[in-house]
Design a protein around this motif. Sequence first.
Motif, short mmCIF file in Angstrom:
data_model
loop_
_atom_site.label_atom_id
_atom_site.label_comp_id
_atom_site.label_asym_id
_atom_site.label_seq_id
_atom_site.Cartn_x
_atom_site.Cartn_y
_atom_site.Cartn_z
N THR A 163 30.98 35.11 29.31
CA THR A 163 30.26 35.99 30.23
C THR A 163 30.35 37.48 29.89
OG1 THR A 163 32.16 36.29 31.72
CG2 THR A 163 30.76 34.36 32.09
N GLY A 164 31.35 37.84 29.10
CA GLY A 164 31.57 39.26 28.83
C GLY A 164 32.29 39.95 29.98
N LYS A 165 32.77 39.18 30.96
CA LYS A 165 33.45 39.73 32.13
C LYS A 165 34.90 39.24 32.18
CE LYS A 165 29.46 41.33 33.53
NZ LYS A 165 29.12 42.79 33.48
N LYS A 166 35.77 40.09 32.72
CA LYS A 166 37.18 39.72 32.86
C LYS A 166 37.42 39.07 34.22
CE LYS A 166 39.07 43.35 29.86
NZ LYS A 166 39.99 44.52 29.77
N ILE A 167 38.07 37.93 34.24
CA ILE A 167 38.40 37.26 35.48
C ILE A 167 39.58 37.96 36.13
CG2 ILE A 167 39.91 35.59 34.31
CD1 ILE A 167 39.17 33.56 36.46
N ALA B 114 45.53 33.30 33.22
CA ALA B 114 45.95 33.51 31.83
C ALA B 114 45.33 32.46 30.90
CB ALA B 114 47.47 33.46 31.73
N LYS B 115 45.15 31.24 31.41
CA LYS B 115 44.64 30.15 30.59
C LYS B 115 43.14 30.26 30.33
CE LYS B 115 46.57 26.26 31.30
NZ LYS B 115 47.02 24.96 31.87
N VAL B 116 42.37 30.77 31.31
CA VAL B 116 40.90 30.75 31.17
C VAL B 116 40.30 32.13 30.87
CG1 VAL B 116 40.76 28.79 32.74
CG2 VAL B 116 40.46 31.10 33.64
N LYS B 117 41.10 33.19 30.90
CA LYS B 117 40.53 34.54 30.80
C LYS B 117 39.76 34.76 29.50
CE LYS B 117 44.67 36.90 29.05
NZ LYS B 117 45.62 38.02 29.28
N ASP B 118 40.30 34.25 28.37
CA ASP B 118 39.62 34.47 27.08
C ASP B 118 38.32 33.67 27.02
OD1 ASP B 118 41.59 36.19 26.24
OD2 ASP B 118 42.75 34.64 25.21
N MET B 119 38.33 32.45 27.56
CA MET B 119 37.13 31.61 27.54
C MET B 119 36.02 32.23 28.40
SD MET B 119 38.61 27.70 27.66
CE MET B 119 39.79 28.01 29.00
#
Length: 445
Positions: free
Chosen positions: A268-272, A258-263
Amino acid sequence: MATEVIMPKAGMDMQEGQIIKWYKKEGEHVEQGEVLLEIMTDKVNMEVEAETSGYLLKILKHDGETVPVITTIGYLGEKGEVIEAAAASETKVVEEKAVATKESPKVEKEEVVEEVKGKVRATPAARRIAREREIDLLSVKGSGPKGRIQQIDVLNYKEDVIKVSPLARRIAEIEGVDLEGIVGSGFNGKVMKEDVLKVLGNGETEETAETQDERIQLVPMTNMRKIIAKRMSESYFSAPTFTLNTEVDMTEVKALRAKVKDMILEETGKKITITDIIMLATAKALIKHPLVNASISEDGENIILHKYVNLAMAVGLESGLLTPVIEDADKKSLTEMVLATKDIVERTMNMKLSPDELQGSTFTVSNLGMYGITHFNPIINQPNSAILGVNTTVDKVVAVNGEMKIKPMMTLSLTVDHRVIDGVVGAKFLQDLKYLLENPVAMLI
């Protein structure tokens, strides 16, 4: 002189390939390096390029046909060039006599042919007989000039070892069946389970088959399904395995995502995904446990310790299962792991992998969590010595410092080869992996 188009041998385990589509028709011109046709190898689709410029004179094997490797499937040459009738005609499979005669076989007149670069050196007569008898010319020693394979070499060729599937061998051992006297129905005469059962009198009778015809449907196995069946059987019957399970609190993993997904999405244009974090944690833990990341040598005499992690990721398709490899996974950052997993999954789904990308793994991760699976015993992807099964995350009531709390809990299932890994070794690996997932910041330092 006409150039043969050969079914390539892409990998040591490949014995046959299926022609998916010819991109050229007979009589059409093709440039050197231009894609001539598409085939399916062991598990992936592969484009075959023309080795020389010319016209497609003849197609011997057509779309949908399955062909042994190193078999001529067509001819390229000059426009209007005539191909030798014996070489260009469709091959017919002939039955071998059960009892060999003492008379020497009649040898046809040998024809000397020029070497085709990158191919087995053999005369047309030798190639024809090899096709009829389904003999891999790579296994035949040539007696002609510069090692060229002659017709007599193929006629005198004999297999040193009886080819038999692991299941058929196991049944034969239990029932005391002599495999030497059985004519195999599999590829290259391999003895299959059904062949042994027929000897035991357990085969299906014609009457039974007739009564079942209306109630069953026979679906031919694809090349991919055959390879999966072969490798899984070999793994299951060759390695003594057991599975260890442990529960992991996924609270911190979900918080990190949740903390890094937007960054990561912005960069990268990819969802973690949770899988990305599990893959990274697994790679980091494996470096600390070399036996879990090891394999056994082909002769079974040595354990090979890998100082790198080539992490295979099981990807399910409608037609089967592929395990593409992420090389040097232990050296990747979280962002690099996200990019690597997305790239390899996308190309796997589109069947755009090269054969090399399905080889060389040291460990495999199989995730069935998205299907709600809570426990399973994954089968080891040989030559790995272990495989990690990832299950679904479920909210559970757990005790924390004497208090009851609801936590997102996930079970990890580690199947190991007991020839290499003992219970304590596997348990310590799971312990470290559990720590990294419950404290994911530790693997980012």
